[in-house]
Design a protein around this motif. Sequence first.
Motif, short mmCIF file in Angstrom:
data_model
loop_
_atom_site.label_atom_id
_atom_site.label_comp_id
_atom_site.label_asym_id
_atom_site.label_seq_id
_atom_site.Cartn_x
_atom_site.Cartn_y
_atom_site.Cartn_z
N ALA A 159 108.26 -6.19 17.33
CA ALA A 159 107.97 -4.78 17.04
C ALA A 159 107.40 -4.57 15.66
O ALA A 159 106.81 -3.52 15.37
CB ALA A 159 109.22 -3.93 17.24
N THR A 160 107.54 -5.57 14.76
CA THR A 160 106.93 -5.45 13.44
C THR A 160 105.41 -5.60 13.53
O THR A 160 104.69 -5.20 12.62
CB THR A 160 107.49 -6.50 12.47
OG1 THR A 160 107.16 -7.82 12.95
CG2 THR A 160 109.01 -6.37 12.35
N VAL A 161 104.94 -6.22 14.62
CA VAL A 161 103.50 -6.39 14.84
C VAL A 161 103.00 -5.40 15.89
O VAL A 161 101.98 -4.72 15.70
CB VAL A 161 103.18 -7.83 15.27
CG1 VAL A 161 101.69 -8.00 15.55
CG2 VAL A 161 103.65 -8.81 14.21
N MET A 162 103.70 -5.33 17.04
CA MET A 162 103.31 -4.44 18.15
C MET A 162 104.04 -3.10 17.95
O MET A 162 105.12 -2.89 18.50
CB MET A 162 103.67 -5.08 19.49
CG MET A 162 103.22 -6.53 19.63
SD MET A 162 101.44 -6.76 19.40
CE MET A 162 100.83 -6.02 20.91
N ARG A 163 103.47 -2.24 17.16
CA ARG A 163 104.18 -1.04 16.70
C ARG A 163 103.84 0.23 17.48
O ARG A 163 104.56 1.22 17.39
CB ARG A 163 103.85 -0.79 15.23
CG ARG A 163 104.24 -1.93 14.30
CD ARG A 163 103.79 -1.66 12.88
NE ARG A 163 104.17 -2.74 11.98
CZ ARG A 163 103.82 -2.78 10.70
NH1 ARG A 163 103.09 -1.80 10.18
NH2 ARG A 163 104.20 -3.79 9.95
N ARG A 164 102.76 0.23 18.20
CA ARG A 164 102.28 1.48 18.79
C ARG A 164 103.07 1.89 20.02
O ARG A 164 103.45 1.03 20.84
CB ARG A 164 100.82 1.35 19.19
CG ARG A 164 99.86 0.94 18.10
CD ARG A 164 98.45 0.92 18.67
NE ARG A 164 97.53 0.21 17.79
CZ ARG A 164 96.26 -0.02 18.10
NH1 ARG A 164 95.78 0.40 19.27
NH2 ARG A 164 95.48 -0.67 17.25
N PRO A 165 103.27 3.17 20.24
CA PRO A 165 103.77 3.62 21.54
C PRO A 165 102.65 3.53 22.58
O PRO A 165 101.46 3.51 22.23
CB PRO A 165 104.15 5.08 21.28
CG PRO A 165 103.28 5.51 20.15
CD PRO A 165 103.07 4.29 19.29
N ILE A 166 103.02 3.41 23.82
CA ILE A 166 102.05 3.37 24.91
C ILE A 166 102.46 4.36 25.98
O ILE A 166 103.60 4.80 26.05
CB ILE A 166 101.94 1.95 25.52
CG1 ILE A 166 103.28 1.49 26.09
CG2 ILE A 166 101.42 0.96 24.48
CD1 ILE A 166 103.21 0.16 26.82
N MET A 167 101.49 4.70 26.84
CA MET A 167 101.74 5.60 27.96
C MET A 167 101.84 4.78 29.23
O MET A 167 100.92 4.01 29.55
CB MET A 167 100.63 6.63 28.07
CG MET A 167 100.44 7.51 26.84
SD MET A 167 101.92 8.48 26.43
CE MET A 167 101.94 9.62 27.84
N GLY A 168 102.95 4.91 29.95
CA GLY A 168 103.14 4.13 31.16
C GLY A 168 103.86 4.92 32.23
O GLY A 168 104.04 6.14 32.11
N PRO A 169 104.32 4.25 33.29
CA PRO A 169 105.12 4.93 34.31
C PRO A 169 106.44 5.38 33.72
O PRO A 169 106.80 5.01 32.60
CB PRO A 169 105.30 3.85 35.38
CG PRO A 169 105.16 2.56 34.65
CD PRO A 169 104.15 2.81 33.58
N ARG A 170 107.21 6.13 34.50
CA ARG A 170 108.49 6.63 34.00
C ARG A 170 109.39 5.47 33.57
O ARG A 170 110.01 5.51 32.52
CB ARG A 170 109.18 7.47 35.07
CG ARG A 170 110.54 7.99 34.62
CD ARG A 170 111.20 8.86 35.68
NE ARG A 170 110.44 10.07 35.92
CZ ARG A 170 110.84 11.06 36.73
NH1 ARG A 170 112.00 10.95 37.37
NH2 ARG A 170 110.09 12.11 36.91
N GLU A 171 109.47 4.45 34.39
CA GLU A 171 110.25 3.25 34.06
C GLU A 171 109.26 2.11 33.85
O GLU A 171 108.56 1.69 34.76
CB GLU A 171 111.22 2.90 35.19
CG GLU A 171 112.19 4.00 35.55
CD GLU A 171 113.24 4.22 34.47
OE1 GLU A 171 113.43 3.32 33.63
OE2 GLU A 171 113.88 5.29 34.48
N LEU A 172 109.18 1.62 32.59
CA LEU A 172 108.22 0.58 32.26
C LEU A 172 108.94 -0.59 31.59
O LEU A 172 109.73 -0.40 30.67
CB LEU A 172 107.14 1.11 31.30
CG LEU A 172 106.15 0.06 30.77
CD1 LEU A 172 105.31 -0.51 31.92
CD2 LEU A 172 105.27 0.64 29.68
#
Length: 495
Positions: A159-172
């Motif tokens: 998470a220190t590298v992959m920091r962005r939120p993403i848009m996905g299904p309700r349960e991802l």
Amino acid sequence: MSPPKLVLAVIDGLKPSELERAVSTGRAPVLGMLMERGTYVDDCVAAFPSVTPVCATTIATGERQDKHRIAAMNWYSREESRYVEYGSSFAAARRLGFSQQLTDLVYNMNAEHLPADVPTVFESLDDAGLRTAGTTYLIYRGRHEHRPSKETSLTRLAATVMRRPIMGPRELFYADLYASRETGCTSRLGLPGARDQHTGCVGAYLVEHDLFDFLLFSLPDNDTHSHEHGPSAQTASIAEADRQLDRLMHAGGGVDRFLAEHAVIVVADHSHAPVEHPIELVEALGDEVQVLAPARIGMARSRRAAEADVAWCPSQRSAQLYVLDEGRRPELLGGLVAAALAADGVDLAIHRGGNGDAVIASARGTLRFRPGGDGAVRDARGVTWSVAGDLAAIGAVVEDDAFRAPDYPDALGRVWAALACPTSGDVLLSAAPGWEFPDWGGVDHVGGGSHGSLHAADSLGALVYCGVDPPPARADDGAWSIADVTPMVLRHFGV
């Protein structure tokens, strides 16, 4: 009455002959039961290029790349003057830059490269108020925001590298990077060999807690196993996928109870073909054609692009050439096609003609076509085409105005979509059986299996559906494509 819920299981690279072998030898009993109780299709046609990013997007949107714009495993962005790489190999990622490769794969493919006006199956079902869920799959875009997981020390580090939120299904549940809730399931950050069991673990949890109406149940490890050991070794990896399906159904009370409450679709994104030789295409182009080398720094990238003639984008058993100087396209195009066809292992060179026709050239001749028009022929899916030139270019025949090319299924529709894709190259190449284009890291799958070409060996995957109705057109003509899957899902839910 149809079961109210639906599971879409995508088994990457599932070859029909190997599925049949796994079932007949008792290694895949759940898949065997689904085939017995439902409908089995042994010739569901992939997109072209028949590589996972293109095919996964076609499955998840119901559109080909003329709409969804995901052109290949590796392609060239004219807008950004750079190569886009979705994960051909560790060596290719190192050559093109790990950070950019991860950004393209995890974020840009869904948020930037896939147009916002092309909805995914998750978005369409989210908009209809259905409970959506998905495990690790290249196309995950939905209407619900997810932030990087910090459930374990490893994910906290990621998470220190992959920091962005993403848009996905309700349960991802995307590798270990994103998880909508704690399940106790891990996948070693999505490394091959651990992905199927992660999907099975998450799927069982979702069933036990009744958390979805639609679940995309991704089983990608068959593809990795086939790349390494060849398609004839799929029985072991199909058996592992079957175990995860059994795990899912066991959580729902066993096969009978599960199928009373869930419709199931199992589909391959593409097939696999054995690889015996690498294609040395860049060398075949000669010293007079300057190929753009990867560059990681913007200024250097622009300078190199200005000096190069073409960008070279290998995607396993397919490849693309992009002419970088618009004014020189007519001058360079003929030479690129001729040089490609002269190279050992290149089967087809595909491009646009001067009048907008699609052109498929091979050692057997040249075929030109376009949709509709006078004297049109009709393909297996009922689409009409004007065709001129050598049918032998792809071994095609026309009988009573019906066009067939058994070695290149749905060739006209797939090629037209590939050429109409705004992010595709100027020349698209399809490898002959037994051959593959090494990636930018020099990696090939000689001695194993691969895919990407227009040929039937790569393109005809397995489809099994149970508890869900087929699209009316396919019930009539049987000309199945992976593009039919999302429409079948939406129709099941009345969306």
